[in-house]
Motif scaffolding. Structure first.
Motif, mmCIF file in Angstrom:
data_model
loop_
_atom_site.group_PDB
_atom_site.id
_atom_site.type_symbol
_atom_site.label_atom_id
_atom_site.label_comp_id
_atom_site.label_asym_id
_atom_site.label_seq_id
_atom_site.Cartn_x
_atom_site.Cartn_y
_atom_site.Cartn_z
ATOM 1 N N ASP A 207 0.800 -1.226 0.000
ATOM 2 C CA ASP A 207 0.000 0.000 0.000
ATOM 3 C C ASP A 207 0.834 1.277 0.000
ATOM 4 N N GLN A 208 2.134 1.153 -0.221
ATOM 5 C CA GLN A 208 3.015 2.312 -0.214
ATOM 6 C C GLN A 208 3.277 2.783 -1.638
ATOM 7 N N PRO A 209 2.935 4.020 -2.018
ATOM 8 C CA PRO A 209 3.235 4.503 -3.369
ATOM 9 C C PRO A 209 4.742 4.566 -3.619
ATOM 10 N N GLY A 210 5.120 4.486 -4.858
ATOM 11 C CA GLY A 210 6.526 4.588 -5.244
ATOM 12 C C GLY A 210 6.713 4.541 -6.747
ATOM 13 N N LEU A 211 5.873 3.756 -7.428
ATOM 14 C CA LEU A 211 5.959 3.622 -8.876
ATOM 15 C C LEU A 211 5.605 4.940 -9.557
ATOM 16 N N GLN A 212 6.388 5.296 -10.585
ATOM 17 C CA GLN A 212 6.121 6.488 -11.383
ATOM 18 C C GLN A 212 6.251 6.157 -12.862
ATOM 19 N N VAL A 213 5.435 6.807 -13.692
ATOM 20 C CA VAL A 213 5.483 6.618 -15.139
ATOM 21 C C VAL A 213 5.661 7.978 -15.802
ATOM 22 N N PHE A 214 6.415 7.986 -16.898
ATOM 23 C CA PHE A 214 6.727 9.217 -17.630
ATOM 24 C C PHE A 214 5.787 9.348 -18.812
ATOM 25 N N ARG A 215 5.136 10.489 -18.891
ATOM 26 C CA ARG A 215 4.184 10.724 -19.984
ATOM 27 C C ARG A 215 4.149 12.207 -20.314
ATOM 28 N N GLU A 216 4.365 12.510 -21.580
ATOM 29 C CA GLU A 216 4.287 13.877 -22.082
ATOM 30 C C GLU A 216 5.126 14.846 -21.249
ATOM 31 N N GLY A 217 6.359 14.420 -20.945
ATOM 32 C CA GLY A 217 7.297 15.291 -20.257
ATOM 33 C C GLY A 217 7.135 15.380 -18.759
ATOM 34 N N THR A 218 6.259 14.547 -18.170
ATOM 35 C CA THR A 218 5.976 14.631 -16.740
ATOM 36 C C THR A 218 6.079 13.256 -16.096
ATOM 37 N N TRP A 219 6.635 13.197 -14.889
ATOM 38 C CA TRP A 219 6.625 11.964 -14.094
ATOM 39 C C TRP A 219 5.378 11.963 -13.215
ATOM 40 N N PHE A 220 4.544 10.936 -13.394
ATOM 41 C CA PHE A 220 3.318 10.771 -12.627
ATOM 42 C C PHE A 220 3.453 9.597 -11.652
ATOM 43 N N ASP A 221 2.908 9.755 -10.456
ATOM 44 C CA ASP A 221 2.817 8.633 -9.531
ATOM 45 C C ASP A 221 1.744 7.653 -10.012
ATOM 46 N N VAL A 222 1.992 6.364 -9.780
ATOM 47 C CA VAL A 222 1.015 5.310 -10.054
ATOM 48 C C VAL A 222 0.746 4.596 -8.726
ATOM 49 N N PRO A 223 -0.071 5.186 -7.868
ATOM 50 C CA PRO A 223 -0.307 4.585 -6.556
ATOM 51 C C PRO A 223 -1.079 3.279 -6.684
ATOM 52 N N PRO A 224 -0.887 2.349 -5.745
ATOM 53 C CA PRO A 224 -1.628 1.088 -5.801
ATOM 54 C C PRO A 224 -3.121 1.317 -5.623
ATOM 55 N N VAL A 225 -3.903 0.454 -6.244
ATOM 56 C CA VAL A 225 -5.360 0.473 -6.115
ATOM 57 C C VAL A 225 -5.764 -0.759 -5.310
ATOM 58 N N PRO A 226 -6.523 -0.611 -4.243
ATOM 59 C CA PRO A 226 -6.891 -1.758 -3.410
ATOM 60 C C PRO A 226 -7.496 -2.898 -4.234
ATOM 61 N N ASP A 227 -6.973 -4.103 -3.997
ATOM 62 C CA ASP A 227 -7.447 -5.349 -4.618
ATOM 63 C C ASP A 227 -7.163 -5.450 -6.112
ATOM 64 N N ALA A 228 -6.482 -4.476 -6.690
ATOM 65 C CA ALA A 228 -6.143 -4.543 -8.106
ATOM 66 C C ALA A 228 -4.683 -4.968 -8.273
ATOM 67 N N LEU A 229 -4.379 -5.514 -9.429
ATOM 68 C CA LEU A 229 -3.008 -5.727 -9.866
ATOM 69 C C LEU A 229 -2.697 -4.676 -10.926
ATOM 70 N N THR A 230 -1.426 -4.307 -11.024
ATOM 71 C CA THR A 230 -1.013 -3.277 -11.975
ATOM 72 C C THR A 230 -0.330 -3.940 -13.166
ATOM 73 N N ILE A 231 -0.717 -3.550 -14.354
ATOM 74 C CA ILE A 231 -0.189 -4.104 -15.602
ATOM 75 C C ILE A 231 0.600 -3.038 -16.340
ATOM 76 N N ASN A 232 1.748 -3.425 -16.883
ATOM 77 C CA ASN A 232 2.378 -2.570 -17.889
ATOM 78 C C ASN A 232 2.924 -3.417 -19.021
ATOM 79 N N ILE A 233 2.989 -2.826 -20.184
ATOM 80 C CA ILE A 233 3.504 -3.528 -21.352
ATOM 81 C C ILE A 233 4.994 -3.248 -21.488
ATOM 82 N N GLY A 234 5.678 -4.117 -22.252
ATOM 83 C CA GLY A 234 7.117 -3.992 -22.416
ATOM 84 C C GLY A 234 7.532 -3.866 -23.868
#
Length: 315
Positions: A207-234
């Motif tokens: 439940d601790q935020p830390g992940l960040q994604v870069f989009r359109e020149g900005t770093w955004f936090d990707v905080p966890p969502v309760p009961d969800a899993l997070t997906i990213n493509i490679g």
């Protein structure tokens, strides 16, 4: 290049049914973010909580006992606490486990399981099986969105080389500010900026935020969502999609007051797989997964200069 919290736009998608609206949501998420959270994934809460609990027990062991299962350049599976990203040390400890190597660039890889905690191995094996099932479902959706039959891309994963990584991020004495530029001018990142080399990553976060994604020149936090899993493509999906789905640049922020745990499952094809664009006039020549994986892995251990990226394979 500032981090915002919460993230506007990173969607939460129910994947219990891969109907037309769900496929459209996944397509949009892959185009715009390369990240999305999934519900309806079927991974029991007890499996997820047990995975995190056993991780905490393992990483709490004295370093000398963790080094008994240390990963090496020859054997990719085990504990390690000196990994590099972009030739810069990360602020983390990891434990990697994947299939025994029989051929290809990692033929000497052999799973190393610690003697303790006793419940560690079955917990990680259970979560890896569940994450693989989720990854296959997401892969089918991506394939359909690229005009393929639901099981077409799965043929590249019959003898897959996927692996589970356990991340422990200790408290950091000098963390880089969360709104730091891509290369911080002060402080440490838990993991520096990178894309994932494989096809799909299924991430369990605490439940601790830390992940960040870069989009359109900005770093955004990707905080966890309760009961969800997070997906990213490679990178593999970026090439298959011929740049329709860009592999997202992401990183992990360090924390000054609280440790963090996460468990990504990297869904990777067989070493013999050659991946190339499936749609449109090709922007990439074919890439052999085994060679690409070995080249990317080499940079984890030492400064090898410029790391190989899919951009090196552009037509």
């Amino acid at each position: 290049m500032r981090a915002e919290n919460p993230v506007p736009g990173v969607p939460v998608i129910d994947i219990s049914s891969l109907d037309a609206p769900t496929l459209a949501h996944i397509d949009k998420a892959c185009i715009e973010w390369g990240f999305f959270h999934v519900t309806g994934h079927g991974v029991a809460r007890t499996v997820r909580s047990d995975t995190l609990a056993r991780m905490r027990e393992f990483f709490a062991l004295p370093r000398s006992r963790k080094l008994a299962v240390e990963r090496t350049a020859a054997n990719s599976w085990g504990f390690y606490d000196r990994e590099l990203t972009k030739n810069t040390p990360d602020w983390k400890e990891i434990f990697d486990v994947g299939p025994p190597g029989t051929a290809g660039p990692m033929a000497d890889a052999n799973p190393q399981w610690p003697a303790e905690p006793v419940a560690f191995r079955p917990a990680m094996q259970t979560f890896a099986r569940e994450a693989e099932r989720v990854a296959n479902r997401v892969l089918a959706a991506i394939g359909m969105n690229l005009g393929q039959e639901p099981d077409a891309l799965g043929t590249f994963f019959a003898d897959h080389t996927s692996f589970l990584r356990l991340n422990y991020y200790p408290v950091c004495d000098v963390p880089a500010p969360r709104d730091s530029p891509t290369v911080p001018d002060r402080g440490h990142l838990a993991i520096g900026h990178h894309t994932d080399a494989g096809a799909v990553t299924v991430l369990l976060q605490d439940d601790q935020p830390g992940l960040q994604v870069f989009r359109e020149g900005t770093w955004f936090d990707v905080p966890p969502v309760p009961d969800a899993l997070t997906i990213n493509i490679g990178d593999v999906v970026q090439v298959w999609s011929n740049d329709r789905y860009p592999a997202p640049l992401h990183r992990v922020a360090a924390h000054a007051s609280r440790e963090r745990f996460s468990a990504p499952f990297f869904f990777n094809p067989a070493y013999g797989t050659d991946f190339a664009p499936l749609v449109g006039p090709p922007r990439y020549r074919a890439i052999n997964w085994g060679e690409y994986r070995a080249a990317r892995s080499a940079g984890d251990y030492a400064d090898i200069g410029e790391e190989i990226q899919i951009s090196h394979f552009r037509m």
